[in-house]
Motif scaffolding. Structure first.
Motif, PDB file in Angstrom:
ATOM      1  N   ALA A   1      11.859 106.833  76.546  1.00 28.71           N
ATOM      2  CA  ALA A   1      12.327 107.190  77.625  1.00 28.71           C
ATOM      3  C   ALA A   1      11.302 107.109  78.668  1.00 28.71           C
ATOM      4  O   ALA A   1       9.852 107.361  78.411  1.00 28.71           O
ATOM      5  N   GLY A   2      11.485 107.362  80.039  1.00 30.32           N
ATOM      6  CA  GLY A   2      10.814 107.446  81.104  1.00 30.32           C
ATOM      7  C   GLY A   2       9.991 108.520  81.034  1.00 30.32           C
ATOM      8  O   GLY A   2       8.747 108.522  81.012  1.00 30.32           O
TER       9      GLY A   2
ATOM     10  N   ASN B   1      11.096 102.129  83.265  1.00 30.57           N
ATOM     11  CA  ASN B   1      12.331 102.474  82.340  1.00 30.57           C
ATOM     12  C   ASN B   1      13.220 101.223  82.428  1.00 30.57           C
ATOM     13  O   ASN B   1      13.575 100.859  83.286  1.00 30.57           O
TER      14      ASN B   1
ATOM     15  N   THR C   1      10.400 115.519  85.881  1.00 28.57           N
ATOM     16  CA  THR C   1       9.617 115.109  84.670  1.00 28.57           C
ATOM     17  C   THR C   1       8.083 115.271  84.759  1.00 28.57           C
ATOM     18  O   THR C   1       7.334 115.336  83.840  1.00 28.57           O
ATOM     19  N   ASN C   2       7.599 114.862  86.093  1.00 26.27           N
ATOM     20  CA  ASN C   2       6.126 114.671  85.988  1.00 26.27           C
ATOM     21  C   ASN C   2       5.423 115.984  86.040  1.00 26.27           C
ATOM     22  O   ASN C   2       4.536 116.101  85.044  1.00 26.27           O
TER      23      ASN C   2
ATOM     24  N   THR D   1      10.198 109.082  95.497  1.00 29.70           N
ATOM     25  CA  THR D   1      11.475 109.465  95.284  1.00 29.70           C
ATOM     26  C   THR D   1      12.093 109.825  96.525  1.00 29.70           C
ATOM     27  O   THR D   1      13.547 109.895  96.617  1.00 29.70           O
TER      28      THR D   1
ATOM     29  N   HIS E   1       4.776 104.059  83.318  1.00 28.85           N
ATOM     30  CA  HIS E   1       5.706 103.859  82.540  1.00 28.85           C
ATOM     31  C   HIS E   1       6.849 102.871  82.983  1.00 28.85           C
ATOM     32  O   HIS E   1       7.012 102.968  84.457  1.00 28.85           O
TER      33      HIS E   1
ATOM     34  N   ALA F   1       9.448 104.495  87.551  1.00 28.36           N
ATOM     35  CA  ALA F   1      11.033 104.729  87.436  1.00 28.36           C
ATOM     36  C   ALA F   1      11.534 103.558  88.375  1.00 28.36           C
ATOM     37  O   ALA F   1      12.734 103.081  88.181  1.00 28.36           O
TER      38      ALA F   1
ATOM     39  N   HIS G   1      15.623 100.688  80.945  1.00 23.90           N
ATOM     40  CA  HIS G   1      17.193 101.045  80.996  1.00 23.90           C
ATOM     41  C   HIS G   1      17.549 100.913  82.449  1.00 23.90           C
ATOM     42  O   HIS G   1      18.855 100.899  83.073  1.00 23.90           O
TER      43      HIS G   1
ATOM     44  N   ASP H   1       4.310 106.771  88.249  1.00 21.51           N
ATOM     45  CA  ASP H   1       5.698 107.005  87.434  1.00 21.51           C
ATOM     46  C   ASP H   1       6.365 105.666  88.100  1.00 21.51           C
ATOM     47  O   ASP H   1       6.796 105.244  89.245  1.00 21.51           O
TER      48      ASP H   1
HETATM   49  C1  PLP Z   1      14.544 108.457  85.785  1.00 23.96           C
HETATM   50  C2  PLP Z   1      13.143 109.018  86.231  1.00 23.96           C
HETATM   51  C3  PLP Z   1      12.295 109.660  85.260  1.00 23.96           C
HETATM   52  C4  PLP Z   1      12.544 109.813  83.932  1.00 23.96           C
HETATM   53  O1  PLP Z   1      12.974 108.784  83.125  1.00 23.96           O
HETATM   54  P1  PLP Z   1      14.188 108.972  81.996  1.00 23.96           P
HETATM   55  O2  PLP Z   1      14.109 107.533  81.337  1.00 23.96           O
HETATM   56  O3  PLP Z   1      15.261 109.545  82.317  1.00 23.96           O
HETATM   57  O4  PLP Z   1      13.497 109.903  80.752  1.00 23.96           O
HETATM   58  C5  PLP Z   1      11.160 109.802  85.896  1.00 23.96           C
HETATM   59  N1  PLP Z   1      10.709 109.531  87.098  1.00 23.96           N
HETATM   60  C6  PLP Z   1      11.693 109.033  88.035  1.00 23.96           C
HETATM   61  C7  PLP Z   1      11.259 108.731  89.326  1.00 23.96           C
HETATM   62  C8  PLP Z   1      12.823 108.715  87.668  1.00 23.96           C
HETATM   63  O5  PLP Z   1      13.629 108.254  88.410  1.00 23.96           O
END
Ligand code: PLP
Length: 522
Positions: A161-162, A292, A197-198, A243, A290, A270, A294, A268
């Motif tokens: 996962a991210g 994502n 999550t960071n 974000t 990373h 994502a 998905h 990040d």
């Molecule tokens: C979705 C997201 C994450 C976390 O990714 P997961 O796959 O849900 O663990 C981290 N950082 C950002 C900016 C995200 O949008």
């Protein structure tokens, strides 16, 4: 409020001023559905097994002595129970899913078809590698695309996962610092606008997290960040695009400063969706990022899974990346699984998972990439950004758009609660949107915008779909600006009206009260 009380009560579905509830609680071909704990019984099951006389014989003292005590339903009731519940869900296959930061895009069915091919779906991770050459080739090809698209040196495919990928990147940074004898660097700098999550990742890996403020135009305060660099800083974690849906234009400058101060740059990734095919994070000085799969590369992920978060690495961090790696040697695909086994992985910090990662996700992502091609991927980013800007410009006259003055956004549009009527909040707008047919956008995130509403339309929405959504959000926003009291109790047409979410989060009732606790816990 209790979630395990039997039966429907009028106040559960009907908001103030709503149409009269029906006598049954059922509405418009939707039967009201109780919880499985209320309608199931421990005596019922959808499966018939003959009593086994040998069961447990190898378990010795561990054989269960009491029934498991979980409620069951006969097969037809089980099918209906879960189908009815599923109709209360919203899904990307039903309509635009505006959740910001989530990239809820259409998932092409071709991906599913490929992932279900038995040669991919039925392989076992312990099969001899000469029987899974095709699967390894998928991993290898996908890895090649990810490294190429990001302009990096290597990629670890296994993180799931991210957030798991973030941990992978931070552990590689930690290993690199330790090898340099600089394990004493304990601080990771994280901008205020970061995904939760960071900081969680950095703290979990044993680092101290320090916030870096944002500027008035929603970007990292570069001067504040550079001023904080020093011999105690291990690195930074920066999301780009960030974000707030904005591109961090100073990332190259930041990376150079971080490197000069002996730290590493975690990005990040994502939001790679917004820049794929147009920007290579490797060119911006990123050491680990990373992706994502998905999100950017389209697989169904509503409801929490499955995910896949490969991490791309710079040359500086490649030796520390986790195992395993798929490599091509003499025309054969091999799995490098031993530390020090490969020339490129000398300092590997170990493993993230037992095996090689999410095969189904790899197959879906590679299918998506190959069906788009390099030019198609670039267009994904361009269309995602175009759609978000269409939402931003269509609604900036209605809702406060705090960064709209600073130019175009990337893949998501952000609004605040600044011009809603006194006593009306972002939550009221979100709940009103449910009545208008849409899942709410992301609310109250990122924290740098008061009452944030973050909308990520993605590239797979047509102009007609965007207009439909914009019209719905505009009408709800106008009601919140005009002080329409009925909005305070929305949603009125959902299976449940406005709930006390604080109470539900603080005091959830999660135990089936008819089962003795000890039994339920067994
Ligand atoms: C979705 C997201 C994450 C976390 O990714 P997961 O796959 O849900 O663990 C981290 N950082 C950002 C900016 C995200 O949008």
């Amino acid at each position: 409020m209790s979630i395990n009380q039997s039966g429907w009560r009028p106040e559960m579905t009907a908001g103030k001023g709503d149409a009269a509830p029906t006598s049954t609680g059922n509405r418009a071909l939707m039967l009201e559905e109780a919880l499985i704990f209320e309608i199931g019984s421990t005596e019922t099951t959808g499966v018939d097994f003959a009593d086994g006389d040998v069961a447990g014989s190898r378990l010795g003292d561990l054989t269960r002595k009491a029934p498991i005590g979980l409620p069951g339903l006969a097969e037809p009731e089980a099918v209906r129970h879960y189908t009815r519940l599923s109709r209360q869900n919203y899904a990307i296959d039903l309509g635009l899913f505006p959740l910001g930061s989530c990239t809820m895009k259409h998932n092409p069915r071709l991906n599913e078809k490929m992932a279900r091919l038995p040669g991919f779906a039925d392989v076992h991770p312990l099969q001899p590698v000469d029987t899974v050459q095709g699967a390894l080739e998928v991993i290898h090809q996908l890895a090649h695309w990810l490294v190429t698209l990001t302009g990096m040196t290597s990629v670890a495919m296994s993180p799931k996962a991210g957030a798991h990928g973030e941990l992978c990147g931070i552990l590689a940074i930690k290993a690199a610092l330790e090898q340099r004898g600089e394990g004493g660097r304990k601080v990771i700098l994280v901008p205020e606008s970061a995904h939760g999550t960071n900081p969680a990742t950095a703290a979990f890996a044993g680092f101290q997290v320090e916030d870096i403020p944002a500027t008035a135009d929603g970007r990292v305060d570069t001067a504040a960040l550079v001023a904080r660099l020093g011999p105690d800083v291990a690195g930074v974690m920066i999301t780009n695009p960030n974000t707030c849906g904005l591109f961090e234009r100073d990332l190259r400058t930041i990376s150079d400063a971080v490197h000069a101060a002996g730290g590493y740059v975690y990005c990040d990734g994502a939001n790679f969706n917004a820049i794929v095919g147009r920007v290579r994070p490797g060119d911006l000085g990123v050491d680990a990022m990373h992706i994502n799969l998905h999100k950017t590369f389209s697989t169904p992920h509503g409801g929490g899974g499955p995910g896949s978060g490969p991490v791309v690495f710079s040359a500086a961090l490649t030796p520390f990346a986790p195992l395993p790696f798929v490599e091509r040697q003499d025309g054969q695909f091999v799995l490098v699984e031993e530390e020090n086994a490969g020339e490129h992985h000398a300092g590997s910090f170990g493993r993230m998972v037992a095996f090689h990662g999410q095969m189904g996700m790899f197959t879906r992502a590679l299918t998506y990439i190959l069906s788009h091609g390099a030019d198609g991927l670039r267009q994904v980013a361009e269309d995602a950004v175009l759609n978000a800007n269409y939402v931003l410009r269509s609604l900036e006259g209605t809702l406060d758009a705090p960064f709209a003055h600073a130019g175009p956004c990337m893949h998501e549009a952000i609004f605040s609660d600044a011009n809603l009527a006194e006593g009306f909040s972002t939550l009221d707008v979100a709940k009103g949107l449910i009545d208008e047919g849409f899942h709410p956008m992301t609310v109250y995130f990122p924290l740098v915008v008061h009452g944030a509403m973050l909308v990520e339309p993605t590239e797979t929405e047509s102009k007609a779909a965007l207009d439909q959504f914009i019209g719905a959000l505009r009408s709800v926003a106008e009601r919140a600006k005009a002080g329409d009291a009925s909005l305070k109790s929305a949603p009125h047409f959902a299976p449940r009206s406005r709930l006390d979410e604080t109470l539900a989060a603080r005091k959830p009732v999660l135990v089936w009260k008819d089962a003795p606790l000890a039994q339920a816990a067994e």
